[in-house]
Design an enzyme around this catalytic site. Sequence first.
Site, short mmCIF file in Angstrom:
data_model
loop_
_atom_site.label_atom_id
_atom_site.label_comp_id
_atom_site.label_asym_id
_atom_site.label_seq_id
_atom_site.Cartn_x
_atom_site.Cartn_y
_atom_site.Cartn_z
N GLY A 1 1.08 -1.25 0.40
CA GLY A 1 0.24 -0.01 0.12
C GLY A 1 1.32 0.79 -0.06
CB CYS B 1 -11.89 21.80 19.89
SG CYS B 1 -12.50 23.68 18.91
CD GLU B 2 -9.77 15.89 19.93
OE1 GLU B 2 -8.79 15.12 20.69
OE2 GLU B 2 -11.22 15.40 20.00
N1 LLP Z 1 -2.27 -6.51 3.57
C1 LLP Z 1 -3.18 -5.92 4.72
C2 LLP Z 1 -3.45 -7.94 4.94
C3 LLP Z 1 -2.37 -5.34 5.31
O1 LLP Z 1 -3.73 -5.12 6.71
C4 LLP Z 1 -2.43 -3.77 5.27
C5 LLP Z 1 -2.26 -2.38 5.95
C6 LLP Z 1 -1.75 -4.15 4.06
C7 LLP Z 1 -1.90 -5.25 2.93
C8 LLP Z 1 -0.40 -2.44 3.38
O2 LLP Z 1 0.45 -2.17 4.62
P1 LLP Z 1 1.36 -1.38 3.86
O3 LLP Z 1 2.13 -2.12 2.53
O4 LLP Z 1 0.74 0.19 3.02
O5 LLP Z 1 2.22 -1.15 5.36
N2 LLP Z 1 -3.19 3.60 8.85
C9 LLP Z 1 -1.78 3.26 8.60
C10 LLP Z 1 -1.26 1.86 9.01
C11 LLP Z 1 -2.34 0.98 8.43
C12 LLP Z 1 -2.11 -0.78 7.79
C13 LLP Z 1 -2.92 -1.57 7.89
N3 LLP Z 1 -2.20 -2.80 7.43
C14 LLP Z 1 -1.04 4.44 8.39
O6 LLP Z 1 -0.88 5.18 8.22
O7 LLP Z 1 0.76 3.93 9.06
#
Ligand code: LLP
Length: 451
Positions: free
Chosen positions: A308, A376-377
């Site tokens: 991602g 407001c946090e």
């Molecule tokens: N596959 C699964 C099953 C996942 O749960 C995730 C991310 C990905 C792939 C992709 O992971 P990446 O390549 O993006 O690291 N909101 C958080 C990140 C949450 C990730 C959740 N799962 C942040 O902003 O750092």
Amino acid sequence: MLSSRLRKTPAAMCQERMPVAQEPMPSAPVRYRPAPAQPGDETLWVEQVALPSLAEAVATPFYCYSSAALRQAYDSLSRALAPVDAQICFAVKANSNLSVLRMLAQCGAGADVVSGGELSRALRAGIAAERIVFSGVGKTRDELAQAISCGIAHINVESPAELETISRLSTALGRPARILLRVNPGIDAQTHAKITTGTAESKFGIPEAMIPALYARAQSLPGIRLQGLAMHIGSQILAAAPFRQAFGRLAQLVRALRMDGLAVSRLDLGGGLGMDYGSDTPPDVAGYAAAIADCLTGLDCRLTVEPGRVLVARAGLLLTRVVALKPAPQGCFVIVDAAMNDFMRVALYDAEHRILPVRRRPGAAVAPCHIAGPVCESSDVFARNRPLPPLQPGDLLAICDVGAYGAVLASTYNARPLVPELLVDGGRYAVVRQRQSLEQALSYEPLAPWL
Ligand code: LLP
């Protein structure tokens, strides 16, 4: 009588702090160019589009994505993974904008989705069902039925109960479901606790010890086409060691299952590759690909990865305007029109994102200040003690590297409508998500008829 310091204007007070040497550098798709109208000044551009002109056309705050940066990130990962022949399924949760998904699909990406909503978005963006995988710890019957009916590549099963549900649903629907079992290997990914998913205490995956028995059961269930194993140990992983440990464990498990006479033909390695938010250093795609090759070559399994962040983070910035300056006992608050509801990562994970002035004069003194939103946090602060040139109300700032987990995490807290998203491609741009209007938001809230 007021002290002379207190009689100064906020702008003057915010500018008189000690100059510091280091100014942050812009990231790849974003460049400073000379501003001809103000000799000596420079302006920030995304590809061939100057950010001040975008801010004139579309009111701040807004997200702005660079097509070139998206393509570049995809190409670099796909080139690194070519020797291991892994299918890239973009983790839609990182950025689910339809135009971003369409662009990644055109680059060759499939999708990793975690809800019926994400599945619909991926399909709407033109990603073929057979290139979509479905992860997620709490898929509902409706979501599973949607995935089985449209014939996605595979569902990554999170529990014995989910396996039984899928078997019943696919039998009833008369369509076999391709599945993988998601293993929880009990590995610490050495990342932020809130984005760690592969340890024993996490809610994700099936404990490794349960896999052999469940695998055998899955093979015998009607409606199920069991293909292999999935794993995802966490996000923003910067070290190679956790990946190597996880992929090594997967390889062992494949061999053990095969020894028991069970067929394994596909492995989904999840996402998680991290990147340096503090500099332009590219993510270590080569190290990641080497970990895959070293651990999994020779197993004769088709591979999928679910990145991602590394595909989209660098491609996005959040453009915001200074609303007010507010001197404080320790430093100066620069209050901007974007807030934690628009971009949550700093408040949620104490993340650090580079913040660039849209206009700057090279060599000008910079001084530390705190960049805060109007919500407001107390956690609505994007940065503390950031060295920036003197700022005035009306000035523009770019919060960098927000293309992943930016717009998707936004909320309407403090009744602030969701902000627009723009896509730049060379010298052109398009608004690819409009600003939500207050009327729209209110129209979803009928008053109780008795009030
Ligand atoms: N596959 C699964 C099953 C996942 O749960 C995730 C991310 C990905 C792939 C992709 O992971 P990446 O390549 O993006 O690291 N909101 C958080 C990140 C949450 C990730 C959740 N799962 C942040 O902003 O750092």
